[in-house]
Design a protein around this motif. Structure first.
Motif, short mmCIF file in Angstrom:
data_model
loop_
_atom_site.label_atom_id
_atom_site.label_comp_id
_atom_site.label_asym_id
_atom_site.label_seq_id
_atom_site.Cartn_x
_atom_site.Cartn_y
_atom_site.Cartn_z
N PHE A 169 0.77 -1.12 -0.10
CA PHE A 169 -0.20 0.08 -0.04
C PHE A 169 0.85 1.34 0.00
N LEU A 170 1.93 1.29 -0.68
CA LEU A 170 2.85 2.36 -0.70
C LEU A 170 3.00 2.63 -2.18
N ARG A 171 2.55 3.89 -2.79
CA ARG A 171 2.48 4.40 -3.97
C ARG A 171 2.47 5.90 -4.15
N PRO A 172 3.07 6.45 -5.09
CA PRO A 172 3.97 5.86 -6.07
C PRO A 172 5.56 5.42 -5.49
N ARG A 173 6.30 4.75 -6.09
CA ARG A 173 7.71 4.17 -5.71
C ARG A 173 8.56 4.91 -6.40
N TRP A 174 9.31 5.89 -6.00
CA TRP A 174 10.41 6.50 -6.56
C TRP A 174 11.89 6.10 -6.08
N GLN A 175 12.75 6.15 -7.03
CA GLN A 175 14.15 5.85 -6.43
C GLN A 175 14.95 7.20 -7.11
N ILE A 176 15.61 7.89 -6.07
CA ILE A 176 16.39 8.70 -6.20
C ILE A 176 17.90 8.00 -5.99
N CYS A 177 18.87 8.68 -6.75
CA CYS A 177 20.18 8.26 -7.00
C CYS A 177 21.14 9.30 -6.60
N VAL A 178 21.76 9.37 -5.66
CA VAL A 178 22.93 10.53 -5.31
C VAL A 178 23.99 10.28 -5.85
N ILE A 179 24.61 11.07 -6.73
CA ILE A 179 25.66 10.84 -7.53
C ILE A 179 26.89 11.77 -7.17
N ASP A 180 28.08 11.21 -6.82
CA ASP A 180 29.21 11.96 -6.24
C ASP A 180 29.88 12.58 -7.54
N ALA A 181 29.93 14.04 -7.69
CA ALA A 181 30.42 14.51 -8.97
C ALA A 181 31.88 14.20 -8.85
N ARG A 182 32.68 13.95 -7.84
CA ARG A 182 34.23 13.69 -7.93
C ARG A 182 34.51 12.51 -8.39
N TYR A 183 33.65 11.58 -8.24
CA TYR A 183 34.16 9.86 -8.57
C TYR A 183 33.27 9.29 -9.32
N PHE A 184 32.20 10.05 -10.16
CA PHE A 184 31.48 9.30 -10.73
C PHE A 184 32.01 8.71 -12.12
N ARG A 185 31.76 7.20 -12.41
CA ARG A 185 32.76 6.56 -13.37
C ARG A 185 34.15 6.57 -13.27
N LYS A 186 34.48 6.86 -11.81
CA LYS A 186 36.00 6.78 -11.56
C LYS A 186 36.26 5.58 -10.48
N ARG A 187 35.44 4.48 -10.37
CA ARG A 187 35.63 3.79 -9.30
C ARG A 187 36.02 2.22 -9.74
N ARG A 188 36.47 2.14 -11.14
CA ARG A 188 37.16 1.00 -11.56
C ARG A 188 36.11 -0.04 -11.59
N ARG A 189 36.27 -1.02 -10.55
CA ARG A 189 35.65 -2.15 -10.67
C ARG A 189 34.32 -2.06 -10.05
N PHE A 190 33.94 -0.97 -9.49
CA PHE A 190 32.58 -0.51 -8.93
C PHE A 190 31.71 0.28 -9.88
N ASN A 191 32.29 0.59 -11.02
CA ASN A 191 31.75 1.45 -12.10
C ASN A 191 30.42 0.75 -12.49
N ASP A 192 30.18 -0.51 -12.69
CA ASP A 192 29.03 -1.32 -13.07
C ASP A 192 28.21 -1.24 -12.03
N LEU A 193 28.62 -1.20 -10.78
CA LEU A 193 27.73 -1.17 -9.62
C LEU A 193 26.91 0.01 -9.45
N GLU A 194 28.05 1.12 -9.85
CA GLU A 194 27.38 2.65 -9.80
C GLU A 194 26.33 2.63 -10.85
N SER A 195 26.58 2.36 -12.09
CA SER A 195 25.70 2.40 -13.02
C SER A 195 24.33 1.80 -12.77
N LEU A 196 24.28 0.41 -12.18
CA LEU A 196 22.95 -0.29 -11.90
C LEU A 196 22.18 0.61 -10.79
#
Length: 391
Positions: free
Chosen positions: A130-157
């Motif tokens: 009974f919880l609607r609507p369902r939103w997802q908010i992703c907090v993106i760190d401008a300093r490290y986005f896509r610079k996490r090497r093996r964790f880049n894929d997780l960050e994208s997910l």
């Protein structure tokens, strides 16, 4: 408007079952808890009460202490990850929270959680939450986005299924770096809307208004048409125009409320003599927004001022959905807009102008505003961009 009958008993039902659920995602150290604290402060100014579930392998109880006083209830789930070994505990907490009379549930996921399996599970369990609507908010760190090497894929997910995103630690970005970051984000999720804590609470306010109180008969009479929250044929008919321009009141069975992906869509003015729409183009292009469809309700004492079409699939059905409506309720005037689900929608000049005209009419019965020169045409939308506060 006074909604208290002579007996003094409120017409507001004692239990409001439909409430938004927010999933707050983002990699370790991105600033999720800081964003949450800011959002809770803005919710408090609107007198909204939030239940919060915190998940962290180590610091959930520490974060709980720092947030005390900002939320109605805070639960901590530590030493586990909710997308795997902590999933059952999370579901138990959500089921408990779904029985709460507070307004919103916020779940902050730990920094290495993959939200995709959670979203899939929540979809299957919607009838219980009974919880609607369902939103997802992703907090993106401008300093490290896509610079996490093996964790880049997780960050994208974590970004892939988000409805909104917030960019933290962006004050030192150059204009070029900011544009490149936005481009990288849109490559992963072109449908997500950039937001801030303040803008998100603004959007939540409208979502709560559209989805609220499905069992409150008088509220449905005030708004005419609504969606979600268990609304169905018992709530009233589907109301829309067909391609021939005929107003349809469809009493067939079915749930109320749906929408396709965000897109620009043409608004058709149906009543060009009403003060709100007088002088507007016969058709005009609304900015990228969700077009609510299959709304249903009593639709009493209601005049549809303008309509829009949802996704191309809906257009093939020949449904032109009510977007702007006016109603009378007792001695009161009601203006109801379905536009403005997200930041691009809010920025649309069509939304801004019709909202202002509707507010003036509801307050005075008249509209004195001139149509602005930048009002959209049928071929082209127009926007007044908000200046986002990103830190």
């Amino acid at each position: 408007m006074n909604i208290l009958p002579q007996s003094g008993k409120s017409l507001l039902p004692s239990l409001v079952k439909v409430r938004p659920m927010l999933l707050l995602t983002g990699f370790l150290g991105a600033g999720k808890t800081t964003f949450l604290r800011d959002m809770l402060a803005h919710l408090a100014t609107r007198e909204y009460r939030a239940d919060v579930i915190l998940n962290d392998r180590e610091n959930a109880f520490i974060d709980k202490e720092t947030l005390k006083g900002n939320a109605a209830d805070i639960s901590a789930l530590t030493a586990s990850c909710v997308c795997c070994d902590g999933y059952e505990d999370l579901v138990t907490m959500i089921l408990k929270a779904s029985e709460s009379q507070h307004d919103i549930l916020v779940i902050e996921l730990n920094g290495t959680a993959d939200p995709i399996p959670l979203q899939e599970s929540f979809t299957l369990l919607e009838s219980k939450f009974f919880l609607r609507p369902r939103w997802q908010i992703c907090v993106i760190d401008a300093r490290y986005f896509r610079k996490r090497r093996r964790f880049n894929d997780l960050e994208s997910l974590q970004l892939e299924t988000a409805s909104h995103y917030f960019i933290s630690h962006s004050s030192n970005l150059t204009e070029k770096e900011g544009a490149e970051l936005e481009g990288a984000i849109k490559t992963i999720n072109s449908g997500a809307s950039r937001t801030t804590a303040s803008l998100l609470v603004d959007a939540l306010s409208q979502a709560i208004a559209s989805n609220s109180w499905p069992q409150w008969v008088e509220y449905d009479k005030m708004i005419g048409l609504g969606g979600w929250g268990g609304r169905n044929e018992k709530s009233g008919p589907y109301v829309y125009y067909n391609d021939a321009g005929k107003l349809i009141r469809d009493t067939s069975k079915g749930k109320g409320g749906s929408h396709g992906p965000k897109h620009e869509f043409v608004i058709t003015t149906r009543d060009q003599e009403h003060p709100i729409t007088r002088g507007l183009p016969a058709q005009w292009m609304h900015s990228k927004d969700e077009c609510y469809s299959h709304m249903r309700g009593p639709a009493e004492h209601m005049t549809i001022l303008a309509t829009g079409c949802d996704t191309p699939a809906s257009q093939k059905e020949g449904r032109h959905e009510p977007m702007l409506m006016v109603l009378s309720y007792g001695k009161g005037r009601v203006f109801h807009t379905m536009l403005g689900d997200n930041v691009p929608g809010f920025e649309g000049v069509g939304f801004i102008e019709t909202f202002l005209r509707g507010a003036e009419w509801a307050a005075t019965g008249k509209v004195t505003r001139e149509i602005p020169k930048d009002f959209p045409t049928k071929q082209k939308s127009s926007s007044r961009l908000f200046k986002a506060i990103t830190d």
